[in-house]
Motif scaffolding. Sequence first.
Motif, PDB file in Angstrom:
ATOM      1  N   TRP A 108       0.991  -1.189   0.004  1.00  0.00           N
ATOM      2  CA  TRP A 108       0.006   0.096  -0.040  1.00  0.00           C
ATOM      3  C   TRP A 108       0.922   1.138  -0.018  1.00  0.00           C
ATOM      4  O   TRP A 108       0.544   2.147  -0.811  1.00  0.00           O
ATOM      5  N   VAL A 109       1.805   1.177   0.866  1.00  0.00           N
ATOM      6  CA  VAL A 109       2.838   2.256   0.863  1.00  0.00           C
ATOM      7  C   VAL A 109       3.341   2.772  -0.475  1.00  0.00           C
ATOM      8  O   VAL A 109       3.461   3.759  -0.892  1.00  0.00           O
ATOM      9  N   ASP A 110       3.842   1.457  -1.100  1.00  0.00           N
ATOM     10  CA  ASP A 110       4.317   1.676  -2.559  1.00  0.00           C
ATOM     11  C   ASP A 110       3.362   2.436  -3.528  1.00  0.00           C
ATOM     12  O   ASP A 110       3.767   2.948  -4.409  1.00  0.00           O
ATOM     13  N   HIS A 111       2.183   1.987  -3.433  1.00  0.00           N
ATOM     14  CA  HIS A 111       1.279   2.495  -4.184  1.00  0.00           C
ATOM     15  C   HIS A 111       1.040   4.173  -4.140  1.00  0.00           C
ATOM     16  O   HIS A 111       0.712   4.635  -5.134  1.00  0.00           O
ATOM     17  N   ILE A 112       1.075   4.595  -2.962  1.00  0.00           N
ATOM     18  CA  ILE A 112       0.482   5.831  -2.564  1.00  0.00           C
ATOM     19  C   ILE A 112       1.901   6.756  -2.566  1.00  0.00           C
ATOM     20  O   ILE A 112       1.558   7.958  -2.585  1.00  0.00           O
ATOM     21  N   MET A 113       3.065   6.059  -2.541  1.00  0.00           N
ATOM     22  CA  MET A 113       4.228   7.219  -2.569  1.00  0.00           C
ATOM     23  C   MET A 113       4.670   7.251  -4.188  1.00  0.00           C
ATOM     24  O   MET A 113       5.269   6.502  -4.777  1.00  0.00           O
ATOM     25  N   ARG A 114       4.059   8.491  -4.685  1.00  0.00           N
ATOM     26  CA  ARG A 114       4.137   8.506  -6.291  1.00  0.00           C
ATOM     27  C   ARG A 114       4.785  10.124  -6.407  1.00  0.00           C
ATOM     28  O   ARG A 114       4.392  11.014  -6.055  1.00  0.00           O
ATOM     29  N   ILE A 115       6.149   9.939  -6.748  1.00  0.00           N
ATOM     30  CA  ILE A 115       6.630  11.134  -7.049  1.00  0.00           C
ATOM     31  C   ILE A 115       5.962  12.060  -8.335  1.00  0.00           C
ATOM     32  O   ILE A 115       5.482  11.575  -9.141  1.00  0.00           O
ATOM     33  N   GLY A 116       5.919  13.372  -7.965  1.00  0.00           N
ATOM     34  CA  GLY A 116       4.880  14.236  -8.777  1.00  0.00           C
ATOM     35  C   GLY A 116       3.577  14.052  -8.499  1.00  0.00           C
ATOM     36  O   GLY A 116       2.751  14.978  -9.214  1.00  0.00           O
ATOM     37  N   VAL A 117       3.013  13.387  -7.521  1.00  0.00           N
ATOM     38  CA  VAL A 117       1.482  13.015  -7.348  1.00  0.00           C
ATOM     39  C   VAL A 117       1.484  13.279  -5.741  1.00  0.00           C
ATOM     40  O   VAL A 117       0.728  14.132  -5.377  1.00  0.00           O
ATOM     41  N   THR A 118       2.174  12.585  -4.951  1.00  0.00           N
ATOM     42  CA  THR A 118       1.939  12.757  -3.420  1.00  0.00           C
ATOM     43  C   THR A 118       3.348  13.349  -2.937  1.00  0.00           C
ATOM     44  O   THR A 118       3.235  13.839  -1.764  1.00  0.00           O
ATOM     45  N   PHE A 119       4.494  13.397  -3.552  1.00  0.00           N
ATOM     46  CA  PHE A 119       5.806  14.394  -3.401  1.00  0.00           C
ATOM     47  C   PHE A 119       6.366  14.789  -4.367  1.00  0.00           C
ATOM     48  O   PHE A 119       6.205  14.130  -5.636  1.00  0.00           O
ATOM     49  N   ASN A 120       7.240  15.664  -3.894  1.00  0.00           N
ATOM     50  CA  ASN A 120       8.015  16.302  -5.053  1.00  0.00           C
ATOM     51  C   ASN A 120       9.512  16.110  -4.554  1.00  0.00           C
ATOM     52  O   ASN A 120       9.841  16.269  -3.437  1.00  0.00           O
ATOM     53  N   GLY A 121      10.399  15.713  -5.629  1.00  0.00           N
ATOM     54  CA  GLY A 121      11.889  15.697  -5.111  1.00  0.00           C
ATOM     55  C   GLY A 121      12.379  17.111  -5.549  1.00  0.00           C
ATOM     56  O   GLY A 121      12.190  17.571  -6.389  1.00  0.00           O
ATOM     57  N   THR A 122      13.123  17.771  -4.423  1.00  0.00           N
ATOM     58  CA  THR A 122      13.693  18.948  -4.364  1.00  0.00           C
ATOM     59  C   THR A 122      15.079  18.750  -4.035  1.00  0.00           C
ATOM     60  O   THR A 122      15.755  17.900  -3.633  1.00  0.00           O
ATOM     61  N   ALA A 123      15.925  19.841  -4.409  1.00  0.00           N
ATOM     62  CA  ALA A 123      17.308  19.947  -3.920  1.00  0.00           C
ATOM     63  C   ALA A 123      17.481  19.727  -2.407  1.00  0.00           C
ATOM     64  O   ALA A 123      18.355  19.476  -1.966  1.00  0.00           O
ATOM     65  N   GLN A 124      16.429  20.457  -1.701  1.00  0.00           N
ATOM     66  CA  GLN A 124      16.467  20.129  -0.339  1.00  0.00           C
ATOM     67  C   GLN A 124      15.907  18.442   0.253  1.00  0.00           C
ATOM     68  O   GLN A 124      15.786  18.573   1.433  1.00  0.00           O
ATOM     69  N   GLY A 125      15.449  17.837  -0.702  1.00  0.00           N
ATOM     70  CA  GLY A 125      14.893  16.692  -0.086  1.00  0.00           C
ATOM     71  C   GLY A 125      13.389  16.613  -0.642  1.00  0.00           C
ATOM     72  O   GLY A 125      12.757  17.426  -1.425  1.00  0.00           O
ATOM     73  N   LYS A 126      12.728  15.457  -0.443  1.00  0.00           N
ATOM     74  CA  LYS A 126      11.454  15.266  -0.617  1.00  0.00           C
ATOM     75  C   LYS A 126      10.458  15.999  -0.017  1.00  0.00           C
ATOM     76  O   LYS A 126      10.378  16.072   1.264  1.00  0.00           O
ATOM     77  N   VAL A 127       9.622  16.660  -0.665  1.00  0.00           N
ATOM     78  CA  VAL A 127       8.516  17.606  -0.081  1.00  0.00           C
ATOM     79  C   VAL A 127       7.030  16.918  -0.381  1.00  0.00           C
ATOM     80  O   VAL A 127       6.467  16.717  -1.437  1.00  0.00           O
ATOM     81  N   GLY A 128       6.399  16.825   0.542  1.00  0.00           N
ATOM     82  CA  GLY A 128       4.817  15.919   0.626  1.00  0.00           C
ATOM     83  C   GLY A 128       4.176  17.011   0.221  1.00  0.00           C
ATOM     84  O   GLY A 128       3.906  18.055   0.247  1.00  0.00           O
ATOM     85  N   LEU A 129       3.004  16.544  -0.864  1.00  0.00           N
ATOM     86  CA  LEU A 129       2.044  17.172  -1.618  1.00  0.00           C
ATOM     87  C   LEU A 129       0.483  16.881  -1.031  1.00  0.00           C
ATOM     88  O   LEU A 129      -0.297  17.818  -1.212  1.00  0.00           O
ATOM     89  N   LEU A 130       0.470  15.885   0.152  1.00  0.00           N
ATOM     90  CA  LEU A 130      -0.739  15.773   0.605  1.00  0.00           C
ATOM     91  C   LEU A 130      -1.044  16.585   1.899  1.00  0.00           C
ATOM     92  O   LEU A 130      -0.133  16.825   2.506  1.00  0.00           O
ATOM     93  N   ARG A 131      -2.374  16.802   2.135  1.00  0.00           N
ATOM     94  CA  ARG A 131      -2.498  17.570   3.393  1.00  0.00           C
ATOM     95  C   ARG A 131      -2.388  16.747   4.670  1.00  0.00           C
ATOM     96  O   ARG A 131      -2.527  15.674   4.578  1.00  0.00           O
ATOM     97  N   ASP A 132      -1.649  17.423   5.574  1.00  0.00           N
ATOM     98  CA  ASP A 132      -1.604  16.494   6.875  1.00  0.00           C
ATOM     99  C   ASP A 132      -3.033  16.379   7.421  1.00  0.00           C
ATOM    100  O   ASP A 132      -4.007  17.156   7.430  1.00  0.00           O
ATOM    101  N   ARG A 133      -3.123  15.186   8.175  1.00  0.00           N
ATOM    102  CA  ARG A 133      -4.119  14.843   8.956  1.00  0.00           C
ATOM    103  C   ARG A 133      -3.719  13.603  10.016  1.00  0.00           C
ATOM    104  O   ARG A 133      -2.698  13.196   9.927  1.00  0.00           O
ATOM    105  N   PRO A 134      -4.599  13.562  10.933  1.00  0.00           N
ATOM    106  CA  PRO A 134      -4.376  12.566  12.065  1.00  0.00           C
ATOM    107  C   PRO A 134      -4.033  10.979  11.434  1.00  0.00           C
ATOM    108  O   PRO A 134      -5.032  10.825  10.777  1.00  0.00           O
ATOM    109  N   VAL A 135      -3.002  10.418  11.908  1.00  0.00           N
ATOM    110  CA  VAL A 135      -2.783   9.207  11.470  1.00  0.00           C
ATOM    111  C   VAL A 135      -2.511   8.327  12.871  1.00  0.00           C
ATOM    112  O   VAL A 135      -1.600   8.649  13.571  1.00  0.00           O
TER     113      VAL A 135
END
Length: 205
Positions: A108-135
């Motif tokens: 499931w983690v592999d399915h939802i970790m999508r570069i350009g969809v749920t995170f972007n790669g930047t010079a400073q590292g990966k940046v999440g694109l989903l809104r935070d919520r309680p887990v």
Amino acid sequence: MTAPLRVLRLIGSPRGADSESLRLSQRVIEALAASQPLAVQDLDVNDLPHVDARYALALASPAAAMHAEPGDTQQRSAALIRQLDDTDVLLIATPMHNYTLPSALKAWVDHIMRIGVTFNGTAQGKVGLLRDRPVYVAIASGGLISGEQARQPDFLRPYLQAALATVGLRDMHFFCVEGTARGGSALEQARAVAQARIAAFFGPG
């Protein structure tokens, strides 16, 4: 009328109703439901296929990603990401398998970790694109993984924290039933300790 809190519960154990982690996750649901209406959607990740070669190709090639076919891994990934993004709370019920998470939950983690969809790669590292919520993560471990008497490593919690933070989910809380392999009164005590922690966390104030 208050809209129900949308909860997505991932079921990681193959043991069904006998699952200790599923039982613990139900205590979390009951605690949440005490203060607001809920709409709970269950997803048994044991039924989820692992990612395949077409998925890997799509990650490596934007052109390949444009040609997803109905029912293939890309479509499944997109549906799982929409399902996650449409929820207010993520609840994960999982056993610890060999010091870490089960392969079904890793899929499931592999399915939802999508570069350009749920995170972007930047010079400073990966940046999440989903809104935070309680887990909330309800864990069952055969051995002890917390405290002075812990005798086994725990790669499950650090991994989930790192992986979900990658996509933007940082508000994480863990509840554990530890030492399930001991059974008997030790297991009953472990259940009571975990339930007391849930009650304290969700209690008034």
